[in-house]
Design a protein around this motif. Structure first.
Motif, PDB file in Angstrom:
ATOM      1  N   ARG A 265      33.357  39.707  42.464  1.00 29.05           N
ATOM      2  CA  ARG A 265      32.338  40.172  41.264  1.00 29.05           C
ATOM      3  C   ARG A 265      33.142  41.334  40.532  1.00 29.05           C
ATOM      4  NH1 ARG A 265      26.732  40.036  40.190  1.00 29.05           N
ATOM      5  NH2 ARG A 265      26.604  38.333  41.880  1.00 29.05           N
ATOM      6  N   GLY A 266      33.420  42.133  41.275  1.00 36.18           N
ATOM      7  CA  GLY A 266      33.923  43.421  40.647  1.00 36.18           C
ATOM      8  C   GLY A 266      35.167  43.353  39.778  1.00 36.18           C
ATOM      9  N   THR A 267      36.012  42.273  40.412  1.00 34.56           N
ATOM     10  CA  THR A 267      37.265  41.579  39.303  1.00 34.56           C
ATOM     11  C   THR A 267      36.472  40.949  37.910  1.00 34.56           C
ATOM     12  OG1 THR A 267      38.472  41.327  41.344  1.00 34.56           O
ATOM     13  CG2 THR A 267      39.338  40.235  39.258  1.00 34.56           C
ATOM     14  N   ILE A 268      35.487  40.283  38.272  1.00 32.26           N
ATOM     15  CA  ILE A 268      35.091  39.577  37.142  1.00 32.26           C
ATOM     16  C   ILE A 268      34.346  40.683  35.996  1.00 32.26           C
ATOM     17  CG2 ILE A 268      33.137  37.921  36.499  1.00 32.26           C
ATOM     18  CD1 ILE A 268      33.785  36.454  38.909  1.00 32.26           C
ATOM     19  N   GLU A 269      33.706  41.536  36.723  1.00 34.51           N
ATOM     20  CA  GLU A 269      33.142  42.524  35.825  1.00 34.51           C
ATOM     21  C   GLU A 269      33.975  43.338  34.925  1.00 34.51           C
ATOM     22  OE1 GLU A 269      30.831  45.160  38.340  1.00 34.51           O
ATOM     23  OE2 GLU A 269      29.249  43.714  38.582  1.00 34.51           O
ATOM     24  N   GLU A 270      35.527  43.470  35.561  1.00 36.37           N
ATOM     25  CA  GLU A 270      36.622  44.120  34.864  1.00 36.37           C
ATOM     26  C   GLU A 270      37.018  43.453  33.924  1.00 36.37           C
ATOM     27  OE1 GLU A 270      39.725  45.073  37.556  1.00 36.37           O
ATOM     28  OE2 GLU A 270      38.556  46.551  38.762  1.00 36.37           O
ATOM     29  N   LEU A 271      36.982  42.022  34.082  1.00 36.44           N
ATOM     30  CA  LEU A 271      37.311  40.984  33.154  1.00 36.44           C
ATOM     31  C   LEU A 271      36.475  40.900  31.983  1.00 36.44           C
ATOM     32  CD1 LEU A 271      38.405  37.793  35.241  1.00 36.44           C
ATOM     33  CD2 LEU A 271      40.036  39.623  34.218  1.00 36.44           C
ATOM     34  N   VAL A 272      35.317  41.106  32.204  1.00 35.28           N
ATOM     35  CA  VAL A 272      34.069  41.035  31.077  1.00 35.28           C
ATOM     36  C   VAL A 272      34.500  42.312  30.331  1.00 35.28           C
ATOM     37  CG1 VAL A 272      31.783  41.227  30.536  1.00 35.28           C
ATOM     38  CG2 VAL A 272      32.498  39.581  32.483  1.00 35.28           C
ATOM     39  N   ASN A 273      34.591  43.432  30.882  1.00 33.12           N
ATOM     40  CA  ASN A 273      34.711  44.888  30.199  1.00 33.12           C
ATOM     41  C   ASN A 273      36.062  44.634  29.402  1.00 33.12           C
ATOM     42  OD1 ASN A 273      32.401  45.814  31.100  1.00 33.12           O
ATOM     43  ND2 ASN A 273      33.596  46.643  32.986  1.00 33.12           N
ATOM     44  N   TYR A 274      37.165  44.129  30.108  1.00 37.35           N
ATOM     45  CA  TYR A 274      38.558  44.039  29.226  1.00 37.35           C
ATOM     46  C   TYR A 274      38.139  43.020  28.192  1.00 37.35           C
ATOM     47  CZ  TYR A 274      43.476  43.069  28.673  1.00 37.35           C
ATOM     48  OH  TYR A 274      44.719  42.777  28.277  1.00 37.35           O
ATOM     49  N   SER A 275      37.423  42.196  28.009  1.00 31.41           N
ATOM     50  CA  SER A 275      37.079  40.966  26.820  1.00 31.41           C
ATOM     51  C   SER A 275      36.222  41.659  25.982  1.00 31.41           C
ATOM     52  CB  SER A 275      36.662  39.896  27.504  1.00 31.41           C
ATOM     53  OG  SER A 275      37.625  39.377  28.229  1.00 31.41           O
ATOM     54  N   GLY A 276      35.704  42.902  26.174  1.00 35.45           N
ATOM     55  CA  GLY A 276      34.910  43.634  24.915  1.00 35.45           C
ATOM     56  C   GLY A 276      33.590  43.478  25.207  1.00 35.45           C
ATOM     57  N   GLY A 277      33.122  43.173  26.450  1.00 35.12           N
ATOM     58  CA  GLY A 277      31.666  43.071  26.857  1.00 35.12           C
ATOM     59  C   GLY A 277      31.403  43.870  27.926  1.00 35.12           C
TER      60      GLY A 277
END
Length: 857
Positions: A265-277
């Motif tokens: 979940r933490g990794t996915i949250e980083e991906l979301v932040n990295y994509s501008g969200g």
């Protein structure tokens, strides 16, 4: 005059307010060119999506996009906004008037969008049918060959239009009319190569020749609801990787039903932040919900508020390709149901002729629908899903009477959340020389069906999280400014957030708190539910039941109100012609002129035009067999069929619908034998020759077939056979299961057609291990309906003398043992002569025995 023309041209787009949606198919430079062309001709450009990533639809009239993959597509179509491809702009400028938006729609359902058709040497009736189908699915028709023409339909390359394409080297495909027929039957745009002249595969290649296998790269990442790995290209620790902005301004909620660990979940949250969200913990603040199942409260809340709802596979796609796609475009990008499709758990499904990602996709789709998938097929399987009909599994399915369908049955059952009937020919049709795996994955989720089954209209439910108990003032303010969740803020605020003692007011009420204001002219209600009566009771169950009942009656209420406004009222108003009727009746014909213009692009312009070329119903439906007049001359055949149609004679290929049969003599062809079961009037082919020679209708009674030599050779009177056929009415073999070997001379399909034309049931017999139980079950089931008679009853196997067929004879006799019937292994003459005589005729010469010598050898 030139100044007036220039002024008119500058006002071409004066009523157009547009926005351009950029994508991988529409780059920045091309968007800039289109913007300049539109603005120079009077259009008004609107800004691209703001920080929240949404297009304001208020004043927009046209959205220009190469695809339907942008967030506001469904809202735009609901609000009757024109969504067009970039070609619409250049076509409008070339014509000097606004082109029909429907012909340039990116809607995947209009699969002939962008196609311009021109017909060559085909009959007028076929031309009208093809033209109507193309127009109904987004294409255009041109009466002459121009640079805009993309396809010419012809029977041969001899026509002058085909020769023009070759001489001028135009980029145009010349295809057989079978291509359009197959595309319309399947409902998808098929590959043209097997139908392309001068050497079409469907003519020169045999059915058993190997098919070209294709790899569906576009299905990667969309073949499973559970992603197998994280997006590969991302590395959150390296700042120099390419920027991903697909989630700019988006608030994403990860639902608890994803069943993922804290590390992932933490990794996915980083991906979301990295994509501008950004990640949020409340569904009311989220723009996107990522969940696994449709049964969660968060799913219902987000869906009713018209937020974007998808699963992890969809989120991974967005981040991997940095491109937006609707979660409803791919069936497995959308959350699944825990319980599966009702009734689908009864099915055991196997696959054949699909490979790669297409096969994985269909396997997972069958499981997601609630069915059982088996890699190997056994006699207890209920369905075989196949891309074409040539494989060992297909042969076994025919032998075991397993339902054999294409993938559209599975996809559309899942998309519409209702098991589709197998009687629909779309699901059991397999175009020749076409591998249907090419069109796997093009079916989209039916959002109206999903809404009816999973989040029927009602008050939006609250999330169980503490932050989701109520909408704060900031969220309401964002919503009023158009930056919050879509839908009415009144719909999103739970009833218990209202002050005690206050009376909730419906949106359409005259007694509203606050100053009275004129509603905005371009206000768009995207969810389609303006008048939801607030609850007056604390019982959520009663409220949901009442809302569901009202929703079920909404369509009838709306239709009643519409009928009340019609002249004559509900009872005497009559039935209006629907848009589908308008298209199918052939009056709506658009043609592209020589300069590329469209002669009739709007239905209203030619609706009142009287029909001048509609032919009356045919007086005769004629089936031809053994006719030599058109042999190897497709052009003459097409012209003569058109002339015959003008005289009232429709030449058909269907023995079950013909009223007359024309043949030079009594012949044992498939057409003749099958048609005889329907007792048509049998004519000599001289009827055709005389009608064409004299160009007038001839009396069929003068051309009744008389073939004394044929009758003497075959031992029956044709007139008596026709008389018996009238008595049987296609039921000569009614209730009789007749087995047939696969390698019998003439082909299994020929004898199957003859048996079924006479009311029997044809079963493929291969003596396969495990098939006897299923075969015996069919025999015993038939026995229960049979009447008790003193005469013995027989079970027939039609066979040849080949060694592989002889090896099946002992197994067939063993199959019949224990039943009330006796086995009879017969040659094909028994069936052909019985069908021609229209009586069950027996002679010892028909029976096959070991040691006998075949006349064919």
């Amino acid at each position: 005059m030139d100044e007036e023309a220039a002024a008119a041209q500058s006002l071409l787009f004066s009523q157009v307010h547009f926005v351009i949606v950029q994508s991988q198919s529409l780059k920045v430079s091309e968007a800039a060119t289109l913007t300049k062309l539109l603005v120079d001709n009077g259009a008004q450009a609107h800004s691209l999506p703001g920080p929240n990533g949404r297009i304001s639809l208020g004043e927009i009239t046209h959205i220009i996009s190469a695809t339907s993959d942008f967030i506001e597509y469904d809202d735009a179509t609901d609000a009757l906004k024109s969504v067009v491809k970039p070609d619409w702009v250049t076509a409008s400028v070339a014509k000097g008037r606004l082109a029909n938006p429907r012909s340039y729609s990116p809607d995947p359902r209009l699969f002939f969008s962008g196609l311009v058709l021109c017909c060559a040497d085909i009959p007028e009736g076929d031309k009208d049918a093809i033209m109507g189908g193309v127009l109904a699915t987004g294409g255009l028709y041109s009466s002459s060959v121009t640079k805009l023409v993309t396809h010419i339909v012809a029977m041969t390359m001899d026509h002058e239009k085909c020769q023009t394409v070759l001489k001028k080297d135009l980029k145009c495909k010349i295809v057989l009319p079978h291509w359009f027929d197959d595309c319309l039957r399947i409902g998808k745009r098929l590959d043209e190569d097997p139908y392309t002249l001068p050497n079409p595969d469907i003519v020169h290649m045999k059915p058993g020749d190997p098919f070209l296998e294709t790899k569906r790269i576009d299905l990667q990442g969309a073949s499973s609801v559970q992603p197998r790995e994280l997006p590969k290209f991302l590395d959150c620790q390296r700042p120099n990787t390419r920027r991903v902005d697909v989630l700019d301004g988006k608030k994403v909620m990860l639902c608890n039903d994803l069943d993922i660990g804290s590390h992932l979940r933490g990794t996915i949250e980083e991906l979301v932040n990295y994509s501008g969200g950004t990640v949020t913990n409340t569904v009311h603040r989220a723009d996107m919900l990522i969940c696994q199942y449709r049964e969660s409260a968060e799913y219902r809340t987000a869906s009713r508020a018209r937020k974007e709802v998808g699963n992890l596979a969809w989120l991974y796609y967005l981040i991997t390709y940095n491109s937006w796609i609707s979660p409803m475009k791919r069936l497995l990008y959308y959350p699944v149901s825990k319980r599966g499709l009702p009734g689908f758990d009864r099915f055991r499904i196997s696959l054949s002729n699909y490979n790669g990602e297409a096969r994985v996709y269909l396997e997972n789709l069958a499981i997601a629908a609630g069915g059982a998938f088996t890699k190997t097929m056994k006699e207890d399987n209920t369905h075989l899903i196949t891309a074409h009909q040539h494989s060992d599994k297909c042969a076994a399915a025919r032998e075991w009477n397993i339902n054999m369908v294409n993938h559209l049955w599975l996809e559309e059952s899942y998309a519409k959340w209702q098991i589709q009937t197998l009687s629909n020919p779309r699901y059991t049709y397999f175009p020749p020389r076409t591998n249907l795996s090419d069109v796997v994955g093009q079916t989209q989720i039916d959002r109206h069906a999903v809404e009816n089954h999973f989040f029927a209209p009602g008050t939006v439910e609250e999330s169980e999280g503490s932050e989701g108990r109520r909408l704060n003032a900031k969220a309401l303010e964002q919503h009023d400014q158009g930056t919050g969740p879509r839908g009415s803020s009144q719909d999103l605020v739970p009833d218990r957030t209202r002050p005690s003692g206050s009376t909730p007011t419906a949106p359409g009420s005259k007694h509203m708190n606050g100053p009275v204001r004129t509603p905005a002219a371009n206000r768009i209600v995207v969810h389609g539910r303006e008048n939801i009566t607030p609850s007056t009771t604390s019982s959520r169950g009663a409220k949901d039941r009442a809302a569901a009942k009202l929703h079920d009656q909404a369509a009838d209420i709306a239709l009643y109100e519409k009928e009340k406004k019609r002249t004559g009222g509900v009872i005497f108003g009559g039935r209006r012609r629907t848009s589908e009727d308008a298209v199918s009746n052939g009056s709506r014909k658009r043609s592209v002129s020589k300069d590329g213009g469209t002669a009739q692009e709007e239905y209203g312009r030619d609706r009142k035009r009287p029909k001048t070329n509609k032919l009356p119903p045919p007086a005769m439906r004629l089936l031809l067999t053994g006719y030599k007049g058109w042999e190897k001359n497709g052009k003459k055949e097409a012209e003569d069929k058109s002339r015959l149609r003008d005289l009232g004679v429709l030449v058909t290929q269907d023995p079950t619908t013909c009223t007359h049969l024309a043949s030079p003599s009594i012949v044992r062809t498939k057409k003749f034998v099958c048609a005889l079961a329907r007792a048509p009037m049998i004519l000599s082919t001289e009827f055709i020759d005389d009608c064409l020679a004299k160009d007038e209708w001839r009396d069929p009674e003068d051309y009744v077939l008389h073939d004394s030599a044929g009758e003497q050779r075959m031992g029956f009177k044709l007139s008596e056979a026709v008389s018996r056929a009238k008595t049987h009415r296609g039921h000569l073999l009614r209730g009789m299961p007749i087995y047939c070997t696969e390698t019998v001379k003439g082909g299994f399909d020929v004898y199957k057609s003859i048996i079924e034309a006479n009311g029997g049931k044809c079963l493929l017999y291969k003596g396969r291990a495990g098939s006897n139980a299923a075969s015996r079950a069919g025999v015993e089931e038939e026995d229960t309906d049979a009447m008790d008679t003193d005469e013995p009853e027989y079970l027939y196997l039609i066979s040849g003398h080949m060694p592989v067929e002889k090896a099946l004879w002992p197994k067939f006799r063993q199959l019949v043992q224990g039943t009330k019937k006796l086995p009879r292994i017969v040659c094909t003459d028994w069936l052909l002569n019985s069908a021609l005589r229209q009586e069950l005729h027996w002679d010892e010469v028909y029976e096959l025995k070991e040691g006998a010598i075949s006349n064919d050898q």
